[in-house]
Design a protein around this motif. Sequence first.
Motif, PDB file in Angstrom:
ATOM      1  N   UNK A   1      -4.106  12.183 -16.382  1.00  0.00           N
ATOM      2  CA  UNK A   1      -4.314  12.169 -15.290  1.00  0.00           C
ATOM      3  C   UNK A   1      -3.297  13.197 -14.404  1.00  0.00           C
ATOM      4  N   UNK A   2      -4.967  13.857 -13.264  1.00  0.00           N
ATOM      5  CA  UNK A   2      -3.856  14.918 -12.107  1.00  0.00           C
ATOM      6  C   UNK A   2      -3.761  14.455 -11.264  1.00  0.00           C
ATOM      7  N   UNK A   3      -2.960  15.841 -10.447  1.00  0.00           N
ATOM      8  CA  UNK A   3      -2.698  15.252  -8.840  1.00  0.00           C
ATOM      9  C   UNK A   3      -1.507  14.487  -8.682  1.00  0.00           C
ATOM     10  N   UNK A   4      -0.920  14.288  -9.861  1.00  0.00           N
ATOM     11  CA  UNK A   4       0.623  13.356  -9.578  1.00  0.00           C
ATOM     12  C   UNK A   4       1.537  14.245  -8.639  1.00  0.00           C
ATOM     13  N   UNK A   5       2.250  13.914  -7.618  1.00  0.00           N
ATOM     14  CA  UNK A   5       3.024  14.516  -7.196  1.00  0.00           C
ATOM     15  C   UNK A   5       4.531  14.034  -7.849  1.00  0.00           C
ATOM     16  N   UNK A   6       5.006  14.776  -7.019  1.00  0.00           N
ATOM     17  CA  UNK A   6       7.006  13.872  -7.412  1.00  0.00           C
ATOM     18  C   UNK A   6       7.218  12.495  -7.238  1.00  0.00           C
ATOM     19  N   UNK A   7       7.405  11.780  -8.550  1.00  0.00           N
ATOM     20  CA  UNK A   7       7.612  11.067  -8.741  1.00  0.00           C
ATOM     21  C   UNK A   7       8.627   9.772  -7.065  1.00  0.00           C
ATOM     22  N   UNK A   8       9.549  10.827  -6.439  1.00  0.00           N
ATOM     23  CA  UNK A   8      10.307  10.053  -5.808  1.00  0.00           C
ATOM     24  C   UNK A   8       9.669   9.467  -4.087  1.00  0.00           C
ATOM     25  N   UNK A   9       8.316  10.539  -4.275  1.00  0.00           N
ATOM     26  CA  UNK A   9       7.134   9.992  -3.276  1.00  0.00           C
ATOM     27  C   UNK A   9       6.029   9.073  -3.852  1.00  0.00           C
ATOM     28  N   UNK A  10       6.232   8.729  -4.989  1.00  0.00           N
ATOM     29  CA  UNK A  10       5.106   7.722  -5.152  1.00  0.00           C
ATOM     30  C   UNK A  10       5.794   5.707  -4.641  1.00  0.00           C
ATOM     31  N   UNK A  11       5.166   4.487  -4.567  1.00  0.00           N
ATOM     32  CA  UNK A  11       6.313   3.466  -4.673  1.00  0.00           C
ATOM     33  C   UNK A  11       6.010   3.158  -5.634  1.00  0.00           C
ATOM     34  N   UNK A  12       6.794   2.038  -5.687  1.00  0.00           N
ATOM     35  CA  UNK A  12       7.121   1.473  -7.303  1.00  0.00           C
ATOM     36  C   UNK A  12       7.623  -1.085  -6.612  1.00  0.00           C
ATOM     37  N   UNK A  13       6.102  -0.817  -7.901  1.00  0.00           N
ATOM     38  CA  UNK A  13       5.980  -2.066  -8.061  1.00  0.00           C
ATOM     39  C   UNK A  13       7.503  -2.886  -8.773  1.00  0.00           C
ATOM     40  N   UNK A  14       7.689  -4.001  -8.368  1.00  0.00           N
ATOM     41  CA  UNK A  14       8.916  -4.496  -9.278  1.00  0.00           C
ATOM     42  C   UNK A  14       9.020  -5.373 -10.029  1.00  0.00           C
ATOM     43  N   UNK A  15       9.140  -5.364 -10.699  1.00  0.00           N
ATOM     44  CA  UNK A  15       9.380  -6.250 -11.767  1.00  0.00           C
ATOM     45  C   UNK A  15      10.059  -7.302 -11.618  1.00  0.00           C
ATOM     46  N   UNK A  16       8.876  -7.937 -11.566  1.00  0.00           N
ATOM     47  CA  UNK A  16       9.910  -9.824 -10.511  1.00  0.00           C
ATOM     48  C   UNK A  16      10.594 -10.470 -11.587  1.00  0.00           C
ATOM     49  N   UNK A  17      10.740  -9.916 -13.252  1.00  0.00           N
ATOM     50  CA  UNK A  17      11.324 -10.501 -13.893  1.00  0.00           C
ATOM     51  C   UNK A  17      12.286 -10.018 -13.996  1.00  0.00           C
ATOM     52  N   UNK A  18      13.157  -8.743 -13.216  1.00  0.00           N
ATOM     53  CA  UNK A  18      14.299  -8.000 -13.374  1.00  0.00           C
ATOM     54  C   UNK A  18      15.116  -8.494 -12.381  1.00  0.00           C
ATOM     55  N   UNK A  19      16.330  -8.961 -12.596  1.00  0.00           N
ATOM     56  CA  UNK A  19      17.346  -9.955 -11.778  1.00  0.00           C
ATOM     57  C   UNK A  19      18.240  -8.649 -11.519  1.00  0.00           C
TER      58      UNK A  19
ATOM     59  N   UNK B   1      -9.826  13.474 -16.669  1.00  0.00           N
ATOM     60  CA  UNK B   1      -9.547  13.245 -15.971  1.00  0.00           C
ATOM     61  C   UNK B   1      -8.928  12.008 -14.875  1.00  0.00           C
ATOM     62  N   UNK B   2      -8.323  10.681 -14.999  1.00  0.00           N
ATOM     63  CA  UNK B   2      -7.581   9.851 -14.018  1.00  0.00           C
ATOM     64  C   UNK B   2      -6.983  11.219 -12.759  1.00  0.00           C
ATOM     65  N   UNK B   3      -7.620  11.284 -11.433  1.00  0.00           N
ATOM     66  CA  UNK B   3      -6.437  11.511 -10.426  1.00  0.00           C
ATOM     67  C   UNK B   3      -6.023  10.758  -9.365  1.00  0.00           C
ATOM     68  N   UNK B   4      -4.227  10.838  -9.732  1.00  0.00           N
ATOM     69  CA  UNK B   4      -3.890  10.358  -8.522  1.00  0.00           C
ATOM     70  C   UNK B   4      -4.588  10.703  -7.163  1.00  0.00           C
ATOM     71  N   UNK B   5      -4.945   9.761  -6.358  1.00  0.00           N
ATOM     72  CA  UNK B   5      -5.033   9.558  -5.160  1.00  0.00           C
ATOM     73  C   UNK B   5      -4.038   8.758  -3.659  1.00  0.00           C
ATOM     74  N   UNK B   6      -3.541   7.808  -4.598  1.00  0.00           N
ATOM     75  CA  UNK B   6      -1.680   7.237  -3.436  1.00  0.00           C
ATOM     76  C   UNK B   6      -1.409   6.498  -3.808  1.00  0.00           C
ATOM     77  N   UNK B   7      -0.528   5.689  -3.434  1.00  0.00           N
ATOM     78  CA  UNK B   7       0.420   4.303  -4.308  1.00  0.00           C
ATOM     79  C   UNK B   7      -1.004   3.358  -4.718  1.00  0.00           C
ATOM     80  N   UNK B   8      -1.860   3.147  -3.783  1.00  0.00           N
ATOM     81  CA  UNK B   8      -2.983   1.940  -4.195  1.00  0.00           C
ATOM     82  C   UNK B   8      -3.365   2.326  -4.972  1.00  0.00           C
ATOM     83  N   UNK B   9      -3.660   3.832  -5.444  1.00  0.00           N
ATOM     84  CA  UNK B   9      -5.299   4.051  -6.115  1.00  0.00           C
ATOM     85  C   UNK B   9      -5.769   4.560  -6.648  1.00  0.00           C
ATOM     86  N   UNK B  10      -5.916   4.711  -8.111  1.00  0.00           N
ATOM     87  CA  UNK B  10      -6.035   5.852  -9.021  1.00  0.00           C
ATOM     88  C   UNK B  10      -8.058   5.962  -9.135  1.00  0.00           C
ATOM     89  N   UNK B  11      -7.985   7.127  -9.353  1.00  0.00           N
ATOM     90  CA  UNK B  11      -9.406   7.881  -8.664  1.00  0.00           C
ATOM     91  C   UNK B  11      -9.517   8.129 -10.465  1.00  0.00           C
TER      92      UNK B  11
END
Length: 351
Positions: free
Chosen positions: A222-240, A87-97
Amino acid sequence: MKKYSIALACCFLLIYLLQACLNQQKPQASTSSEYQFKDKLSDYAFFKGNLVDLIPNEHLINYDLSSALFTDYAIKDRYIVLPTGKKMKFINNEELDFPDSTMIIKNFSYRNQEDQIIRIETRLMFKDPADHQWKVMNYLWNEQQTDALKHIRGASLPISLKDDQGKMHQTNYMVPNTNDCKRCHIRDSKLIPIGPKARNMNYTRTGQKQNQLAKLAEDGHLSNLPDLQSVEVLPNWIDKANYSLEQRARAYLDINCAHCHRTGGDAFNTGLFLSYNEADTVRLGYYKGPVSAGSGAGGLDYDLVPGHPDKSILYYRMNSTEPGTAMPELARTLIHQEGVDLIKSWIKELK
């Protein structure tokens, strides 16, 4: 005694010569265990049926990004192949292992005047278990659209493509060589994936009902995924409708520029850092003089002048296709007018 010494020396010499002769007769073992990419895309059996249709086999994981890098209006298909039982592993907002032996696939196509999808290239990244490092290879599609062949040197392909608004463009599409790939994918001298980050994938795809990260976890990928509320979101730049001008502009700069303009990236020495969560306005370019732009700065004094896009090197370089001036300097030959307009509006509103 002297005769004995001479005889002994001759004996050792004979043994040495015999051993050398035997060594020459042995097949030489490979000095490298590095992963060897296959000659053709079809050799991997990633897809079933006609290869050009890109119908994935069951072991491929299709994914997408909330905001995507602009590459001359190319249409992109993205897949991950995980080794069996891993599996992939969640590390932080920036990185998947990603586990060793993971393959990441990205296919590039364009739409021609007849609205046909034409395949151009397929790029592979493989995490080699021999040294746990990522390796890259490019495959160039043939004119018959029946297969893609391993292509290391890069290429310039004259094409006529249709953009997102239906307007036609003539250009020479630039297929990167493997060293070009390394320039964008490098961080702290190591090759890494730059698209599939946790925050880039933390959204619900069009036509889906479930968050992409949550679905990957539910499907056992995917393993080690925390509550999604604690994971950053990169906005969709098209979504006004759901994101502010500031959020959309910063997301655009993140996905198009920050893989180089960040700590450890290829453009680290410029002092310009364009990651989405960068808060230091000087590092973002506010009234910061250029470091290595040379004539590419267009005679302008600062990377970014709040309220004045026409005085900002950032806007000037995005709005150019001239070699030595255009930024990003790889992956595009056309001006991304929608992106340029977005950054222009953002700079105008900056205080």
